[in-house]
Design a protein around this motif. Structure first.
Motif, PDB file in Angstrom:
ATOM      1  N   ALA A   4      35.692  34.818  38.353  1.00  0.00           N
ATOM      2  CA  ALA A   4      37.089  34.421  38.601  1.00  0.00           C
ATOM      3  C   ALA A   4      37.764  35.344  39.625  1.00  0.00           C
ATOM      4  O   ALA A   4      38.534  34.886  40.485  1.00  0.00           O
TER       5      ALA A   4
ATOM      6  N   ARG B  32      39.335  34.291  43.363  1.00  0.00           N
ATOM      7  CA  ARG B  32      40.712  34.628  43.750  1.00  0.00           C
ATOM      8  C   ARG B  32      40.737  35.476  45.019  1.00  0.00           C
ATOM      9  O   ARG B  32      41.588  35.274  45.892  1.00  0.00           O
TER      10      ARG B  32
ATOM     11  N   GLU C 236      42.105  37.009  32.826  1.00  0.00           N
ATOM     12  CA  GLU C 236      41.304  36.083  33.615  1.00  0.00           C
ATOM     13  C   GLU C 236      40.402  36.810  34.609  1.00  0.00           C
ATOM     14  O   GLU C 236      39.207  36.497  34.700  1.00  0.00           O
ATOM     15  N   THR C 237      40.974  37.731  35.333  1.00  0.00           N
ATOM     16  CA  THR C 237      40.181  38.523  36.278  1.00  0.00           C
ATOM     17  C   THR C 237      40.055  39.980  35.850  1.00  0.00           C
ATOM     18  O   THR C 237      39.314  40.729  36.479  1.00  0.00           O
TER      19      THR C 237
ATOM     20  N   ARG D   4      32.086  36.208  33.489  1.00  0.00           N
ATOM     21  CA  ARG D   4      33.120  35.195  33.696  1.00  0.00           C
ATOM     22  C   ARG D   4      34.329  35.771  34.445  1.00  0.00           C
ATOM     23  O   ARG D   4      34.855  35.150  35.362  1.00  0.00           O
TER      24      ARG D   4
END
Length: 546
Positions: free
Chosen positions: A520, A524, A489-490, A516
């Protein structure tokens, strides 16, 4: 005849015809006989050997008359001898014998007198020094006008003074010096380390009180915070202290910083400022036992903040000396701030008052627009000379990735370069004003590291900087990096050379994936690791202490 003449000369100072009072009161002579025409006593019948001179205290003075045969001259008193009138007369009317002289030599008597004078002077000096009044517990102190004691307030408990010595075995390992604990020297030391306004703002126990409990005139005063570190250029000082100063001032606090490194002058300056502060926060630095004792005595509230594994060597091996100093520091503090879960677990073994305070970044400062190069794919690494070993160990998989990705280049934002490493490099000197711009102008951030205790103590600062700058991250699966990065995700977590080369090639070929993951990571970082989010956690703890 020779002996008789000697006896006559010995008593020749007696007046002519004066009677002599004998010790037994017989015949008025000191030898039991009569007095001849010259005023000399005659010899007794027992022999010439008993014919001796009269003692001085039995001789007659010139003021006594010739007819007063019963009177006797009062002897001269010696040093330390009582008066004759104080002693009861012996039966039979004989004079009182003089007191026996002390058996000490004159030098010994003078030494005893000097010792007595020195002891009296020390006692007088001890009584002149102001002492801290030790008040009884509030549960035993009666209320004004009432005979029954009032209920104890848990906020009025005395805080522990000095290094906690509950663990005797740990005390032996630390080898604490024999510091003054009693007497006038200890009282003078407490007087020098006591803040001048402690009695005014304190609650009677040598500590500051919250603003709600202060007097109206003192309620407007702000809480003074003192941050102690090895220097302002250290990363722990910049990211865990200095960047919070505007927020501390806006909240009504008075933050300040002092450098503890620099010799005796810097140490004395630190102690001088510590006794004026309400809360002293030590950043990543441990002290010898004697200096820690002084700092503990000078501080109202002491906090230890660390973001590295200072209890072991830099190669991850155990160190008894560092562990002993870390344990003493953790025990002596009122609160411990740990940068990650691994550090918090080690600190909790010596002090249960541990708060997890992660390293934070100013996400607004990293939100900049920069043009990225088109003819190359830049991998960026930011650090210093102390973490150069991690980048040098990553050269193997970097060469593999360079063979798989054409135009791969390594940007090193630090104070060194790695020429001849087999990969094209772009060295950039680190500066606080340009680090955000250099990160935003790159494509992928990398964070290789070892899997040992020293690396587990790292607080993922590089990863947070990459995420705040909007970059996807590829990192080793170790320490706090694995806690911050969300897999897929990151960024990505890699363990082997093949995984490193595969993840870099995957991000190099997909620009949409890079964008993307970068967005992200930025969200966070702003939600969990921004200075605003971490400051709220710090503020609640500091307000409870102050």
């Amino acid at each position: 005849m020779r002996r008789r003449a000697h006896a006559h000369r010995a008593v020749g100072r007696l007046p002519r015809g004066a009677p002599v009072a004998g010790p037994e009161g017989r015949g008025g002579t000191g030898h039991g006989g009569a007095v001849d025409g010259l005023g000399l006593p005659t010899l007794p019948e027992r022999g010439i050997r008993q014919t001796t001179a009269l003692p001085r205290h039995q001789r007659l003075g010139p003021s006594q008359g010739d007819g007063d045969a019963a009177a006797s001259h009062r002897p001269r008193r010696r040093l330390g001898q009582a008066r004759r009138g104080d002693d009861p007369p012996r039966p039979g009317g004989d004079p009182v014998a003089p007191r026996r002289r002390s058996g000490l030599a004159p030098a010994h008597r003078a030494g005893r007198q000097r010792a007595g004078l020195a002891q009296a002077a020390a006692e007088a000096a001890r009584q002149r020094l102001p002492r801290r009044r030790r008040t009884p517990a509030l549960a035993q102190r009666p209320r004004p006008g009432h005979g029954a004691p009032r209920r104890a307030d848990p906020r009025d408990r005395r805080r522990p003074r000095g290094i906690l010595l509950a663990d005797r075995r740990c005390l032996q390992r630390q080898r604490l010096p024999a510091l003054p604990r009693k007497g006038w020297r200890a009282a003078a030391l407490r007087l020098r380390l006591r803040p001048p306004d402690r009695g005014k703002l304190g609650d009677g126990h040598g500590r500051a009180v919250p603003a709600a409990r202060r007097e109206p005139g003192a309620a407007a005063m702000s809480t003074r915070l003192l941050f102690v570190s090895k220097g302002e250029d250290a990363s722990s000082t910049r990211y865990r202290a200095l960047q919070f100063f505007p927020l501390w001032r806006a909240a009504g606090f008075e933050p300040s910083h002092v450098t503890a490194s620099g010799g005796l002058r810097a140490t004395l300056d630190m102690l001088r400022q510590a006794r004026r502060a309400d809360v002293v926060i030590v950043l990543r630095k441990t002290f010898p036992a004697a200096l820690l004792w002084l700092l503990r005595r000078a501080s109202r509230r002491l906090v230890f903040d660390f973001d590295d594994a200072v209890f072991c060597n830099t190669d991850g091996t155990p160190s008894r000396t560092r562990m002993a100093r870390f344990a003493a520091m953790a025990r002596a503090c009122d609160r411990v701030f740990a940068g990650n879960a691994f550090l918090a677990g080690n600190a909790a073994a010596f002090n249960p008052a541990v708060t997890l305070v992660p390293t934070s970044v100013d996400t607004a400062r990293y939100r900049v627009e920069a043009e990225k190069p088109v003819d190359s794919l830049d991998l960026v690494w930011i650090g210093s000379h102390s973490t150069r070993k991690y980048l040098a160990e990553a050269m193997l998989w970097l060469k593999v990735a360079a063979d798989a990705v054409p135009g791969l280049r390594l940007k090193i934002v630090a104070d060194f370069d790695l020429p001849g490493c087999g990969v094209a490099t772009l060295p950039v000197a680190w500066r606080a004003e340009s680090e955000a711009q250099e990160l935003a102008a790159s494509h992928i951030g990398i964070a290789p590291m070892r899997n040992d205790d020293w690396s587990r103590g790292k607080c993922a600062l590089k990863v947070l900087q990459y995420m705040a700058a909007g970059l996807p991250v590829v990192s080793s699966k170790a320490g706090a990096n694995a806690e911050v990065i969300v897999e897929g995700e990151t960024g990505y977590l890699a363990s082997t050379t093949a995984e490193w080369a595969e993840r870099i090639a995957q991000l190099a070929g997909d620009a949409e994936l890079r964008w993307r993951m970068g967005e992200a990571g930025r969200r966070r970082a702003a939600a969990d690791y921004s200075i605003e989010a971490v400051f709220e956690r710090l503020r609640s703890v500091i307000e409870g202490l102050a």
